[in-house]
Design an enzyme around this catalytic site. Structure first.
Site, PDB file in Angstrom:
ATOM      1  N   SER A 136       3.776   7.180 -29.326  1.00 14.99           N
ATOM      2  CA  SER A 136       2.303   7.251 -29.042  1.00 14.99           C
ATOM      3  C   SER A 136       1.206   6.745 -30.938  1.00 14.99           C
ATOM      4  O   SER A 136       2.516   6.822 -31.931  1.00 14.99           O
ATOM      5  CB  SER A 136       2.039   8.797 -28.907  1.00 14.99           C
ATOM      6  OG  SER A 136       0.556   9.205 -30.105  1.00 14.99           O
ATOM      7  N   ASP A 153      -0.566   8.050 -33.253  1.00 18.03           N
ATOM      8  CA  ASP A 153      -0.169   8.884 -33.777  1.00 18.03           C
ATOM      9  C   ASP A 153       1.365   8.862 -34.287  1.00 18.03           C
ATOM     10  O   ASP A 153       1.421  10.479 -35.323  1.00 18.03           O
ATOM     11  CB  ASP A 153      -1.304   9.743 -33.768  1.00 18.03           C
ATOM     12  CG  ASP A 153      -0.691  10.638 -32.556  1.00 18.03           C
ATOM     13  OD1 ASP A 153       0.380  10.574 -32.081  1.00 18.03           O
ATOM     14  OD2 ASP A 153      -1.896  11.691 -31.654  1.00 18.03           O
ATOM     15  N   ARG A 154       1.905   9.006 -34.196  1.00 14.19           N
ATOM     16  CA  ARG A 154       3.405   8.922 -34.054  1.00 14.19           C
ATOM     17  C   ARG A 154       3.699  10.637 -33.258  1.00 14.19           C
ATOM     18  O   ARG A 154       5.208  10.804 -33.735  1.00 14.19           O
ATOM     19  CB  ARG A 154       3.653   8.880 -35.458  1.00 14.19           C
ATOM     20  CG  ARG A 154       4.490   7.438 -36.121  1.00 14.19           C
ATOM     21  CD  ARG A 154       3.852   6.492 -35.168  1.00 14.19           C
ATOM     22  NE  ARG A 154       4.265   5.230 -35.707  1.00 14.19           N
ATOM     23  CZ  ARG A 154       3.278   4.439 -35.348  1.00 14.19           C
ATOM     24  NH1 ARG A 154       2.935   3.548 -34.133  1.00 14.19           N
ATOM     25  NH2 ARG A 154       4.175   2.779 -35.595  1.00 14.19           N
ATOM     26  N   ASN A 155       3.105  10.973 -33.047  1.00 16.23           N
ATOM     27  CA  ASN A 155       3.442  12.634 -32.149  1.00 16.23           C
ATOM     28  C   ASN A 155       3.828  12.083 -31.126  1.00 16.23           C
ATOM     29  O   ASN A 155       3.038  12.554 -29.530  1.00 16.23           O
ATOM     30  CB  ASN A 155       2.187  12.818 -32.030  1.00 16.23           C
ATOM     31  CG  ASN A 155       2.312  14.550 -32.106  1.00 16.23           C
ATOM     32  OD1 ASN A 155       3.316  14.671 -32.028  1.00 16.23           O
ATOM     33  ND2 ASN A 155       1.372  15.151 -31.431  1.00 16.23           N
TER      34      ASN A 155
END
Ligand SMILES: Cc1cc2nc3c(=O)[nH]c(=O)nc-3n(C[C@H](O)[C@H](O)[C@H](O)COP(=O)(O)O)c2cc1C
Length: 226
Positions: free
Chosen positions: A200, A202-204
């Site tokens: 992702s 957003d690094r999530n």
């Protein structure tokens, strides 16, 4: 003093400039992931093809050598069935010898356009001789000649030797079209763990892990921390 250009920037800076996990990336609904990693892989492979991922069937096979040192290289995935994920190699190559000594291996796929990674760990099992032969005979003649001629991964210090061995192999196949190279092997990796990773921006990242039951007949699933 001249400003650094892209040609003079230190490699560390050049690397920092390269984007990764670029939008738009798909989101996945973990509750709708299939019951088995085989089904999930088939779905994700179709998505990769639709998204135009080049060579989505290229995967990294990781092995260990006799000292326990890791080794890895890219191979082509040839099939997926109840026995596992298949690849074809020469038995006497470094990876072939490594697998014989230590059959626990891992396979890794990365599909940048979708920000997806798939990882499997399990035992590589040699398929029956008939299937290895069928795979060999199904290869284009040039690939068959190369498989016969190549002393894969040994030091090549004589180009003429390569050209001669290839020509000899081609001539041999003309008169022996049904020849099956004895060292040709197809392996299936029967995974004990398979992880599907959706990156992702957003690094999530979303990670969905399948673990096989002790007897290998059922799968449990779990979400992993990013
Ligand atoms: C896209 C791609 C596909 C490859 N497919 C195969 C393959 O299916 N089988 C194979 O033996 N080597 C394949 N190779 C070459 C291997 O990566 C490796 O160089 C070779 O098998 C020697 O590995 P080894 O020294 O670890 O035995 C492929 C390489 C690339 C980049």
């Amino acid at each position: 003093m001249a400003h650094p250009t892209k040609d003079t920037l230190p490699i560390k800076e050049r690397l920092r400039q390269i984007p990764s996990l670029m939008a738009p990336l798909p989101d996945i609904d973990l509750s709708s992931m299939p019951a088995t990693p085989h089904e999930a892989f088939a779905l994700w492979l179709e998505s990769a093809l639709e998204a135009g991922v080049k060579e989505p069937h290229a995967m990294t096979l990781s092995t260990v050598d006799e000292h326990g040192w890791p080794d890895a290289r890219v191979l082509i995935l040839k099939n997926v069935d109840a026995r596992g994920w298949h690849f074809a190699i020469k038995r006497e190559s470094p990876k072939g010898l490594q697998i014989e000594a230590q059959p626990m291996v891992s396979l890794t796929f990365y599909w940048p356009a979708l920000g997806r990674q798939i990882r499997l760990r399990g035992e590589a099992v040699e398929l029956p001789a008939q299937e290895c032969a069928e795979d060999f005979l199904g290869r284009p003649v040039g690939s068959r000649a190369s498989a016969i001629a190549s002393k894969q991964s040994e030091i090549l210090d004589n180009e003429e030797m390569l050209v001669k061995r290839l020509a000899d192999a081609q001539a041999f196949l003309e008169t022996h079209p049904a020849h099956v190279e004895p060292g040709w092997r197809v392996y299936s990796v029967k995974p004990t763990v398979v992880e599907f990773w959706q990156g992702s921006t957003d690094r999530n990242h979303k990670r969905w892990c399948y673990t096989a039951s002790q007897d290998g007949t059922a799968w449990s699933t779990a979400r992993l921390w990013p």
